[in-house]
Design an enzyme around this catalytic site. Structure first.
Site, PDB file in Angstrom:
ATOM      1  CD  GLU A  72      -2.997  -0.892   2.372  1.00 45.10           C
ATOM      2  OE1 GLU A  72      -2.693  -0.135   3.317  1.00 45.10           O
ATOM      3  OE2 GLU A  72      -4.040  -1.573   2.346  1.00 45.10           O
TER       4      GLU A  72
ATOM      5  CD  GLU B 246      -4.175  -5.659   3.110  1.00 48.83           C
ATOM      6  OE1 GLU B 246      -2.957  -5.717   2.842  1.00 48.83           O
ATOM      7  OE2 GLU B 246      -4.676  -4.727   3.751  1.00 48.83           O
TER       8      GLU B 246
END
Ligand code: MG
Length: 359
Positions: free
Chosen positions: A195, A283
């Site tokens: 991320e 995710e």
């Protein structure tokens, strides 16, 4: 008659002896031939068994290496794959989630949850991560990768970082080692950057991804590579506007947590798909603490309709809303429903009922 009878017995007996001897000889010959045939059949059967045993009937054996094709991820037959599985927690030393990095957990997720993909999330720059303890973290990742290969399911090797551009050399070294070890296995998916924060796609993330991709492709020419997108892998639109070119088999990361991310993010993802890039949800997390999550239903309907692969965050017993396990749950799988959180029960229900190939 008498004569024959008188003179006969010895002759008869002789003949009988000759005859018996010939019979034994014939029988021995037949037996020998039969033995040869049997032995040959057995050998053929053994060969057949060997041949059958070399046919890989696992999930990955049937579907092969994943490939980005247009805005889809397809199997070796060209069918869109929409796998569902689990992400492990950060691998960092003493963060708790590392206790679940065990082959038994992968086996349990496959057998009891019907998980077809797992994600090994290697912490990088944070305390106890790869920078602090390379071998400890790498060994946890290898444990999950090798267990997934053994089980015949797919596995993501995730560089679980929020600042990967600051560790490009380390990423290259790590992924080249992984590519050397496992690049010929169809099971493997490389995830280069979990991320990114609110940083530039075109000026920071993309150059990093190109450098690491080039290094992987020196060793492994073909396994799927997934690249994170800005703002915690929610700005899939920025990647869609300036995708990576010059390399094959690249997909882009979208993360969603149903508490925060709703229709507006699905709209953004739809636009990205329409522009032609493949999306991979490495995710996602439910609202947590509840079996009722209408937003999770919306997202799962979206994943199903668009044939998107997704991994649920995460395999851990930490007291946070996304953990699938209650504190103290076994670290080798074998969980009964009482050891699952509400988020865990919800995730299990979704994953265990997910079709592998969505037509
Ligand atoms: Mg390969």
């Amino acid at each position: 008659m008498c004569r024959w009878f008188d003179s006969g017995p010895s002759h008869f007996s002789f003949n009988l002896l000759i005859s018996t001897s010939e019979m034994y000889s014939t029988r021995l010959s037949i037996l020998f031939v039969l033995l040869l045939i049997f032995s040959s059949c057995t050998e053929n059967e053994e060969n057949m068994v060997t041949d059958e045993s070399t046919i890989d009937t696992t999930l990955v054996g049937k579907h092969g290496r994943l490939e980005a094709k247009g805005n889809q991820i397809v199997d070796k037959h060209g069918n869109p794959m929409s796998l569902a599985g689990n992400s492990f927690f950060w691998s960092n030393d003493n963060w708790g989630g590392e206790r679940y990095y065990k082959s038994e957990v992968v086996s349990w997720l496959k057998s009891d949850w019907n998980s077809t993909i797992v994600r090994a999330a290697m912490g990088v720059e944070d305390p106890g991560g790869y920078i602090d303890n390379k071998n400890g973290n790498k060994n946890r990742i290898k444990t999950i990768v090798e267990a997934a290969i053994e089980e015949g399911i797919y596995v993501i090797i995730d560089w679980h970082s929020h600042h990967a551009e600051d560790y490009q050399d380390e990423a290259i070294e790590f992924f080249q080692e992984i590519a050397t070890l496992y690049g010929e296995n169809d099971h493997i998916i490389y995830e280069l950057y979990n991320e990114p924060l609110d940083i530039s796609w075109s000026n920071t993330i993309k150059p990093y991804a190109l450098a690491v991709t080039a290094a992987i492709r020196e060793i492994d020419p073909d396994n799927l590579i997934v690249v994170g997108t800005p703002e915690w892998s929610q700005r899939i639109d920025l990647a869609a506007a300036d995708p990576i070119v010059g390399y094959e088999n690249i997909a882009y990361t979208l993360h969603f947590y149903t508490t925060y991310h709703h229709q507006w993010l699905r709209d953004r993802a739809n636009s990205a798909l329409q522009s032609g890039i493949p999306i991979f949800v490495t995710e996602w997390g439910s609202i947590g603490y509840s079996l009722v999550d209408p937003e999770a239903n919306e997202w799962m309907n979206w994943c199903f309709a668009n044939k998107i692969i997704h991994c649920n965050w995460s395999v851990n017993d930490k007291e946070e809303e996304w953990s699938i396990l209650i504190p103290g749950a076994s670290t080798i799988g074998g969980w009964n429903d009482n050891e699952l959180t509400e988020a865990g029960k919800l995730a299990k229900n979704i994953i265990s009922n997910w079709p592998v190939v969505v037509h």
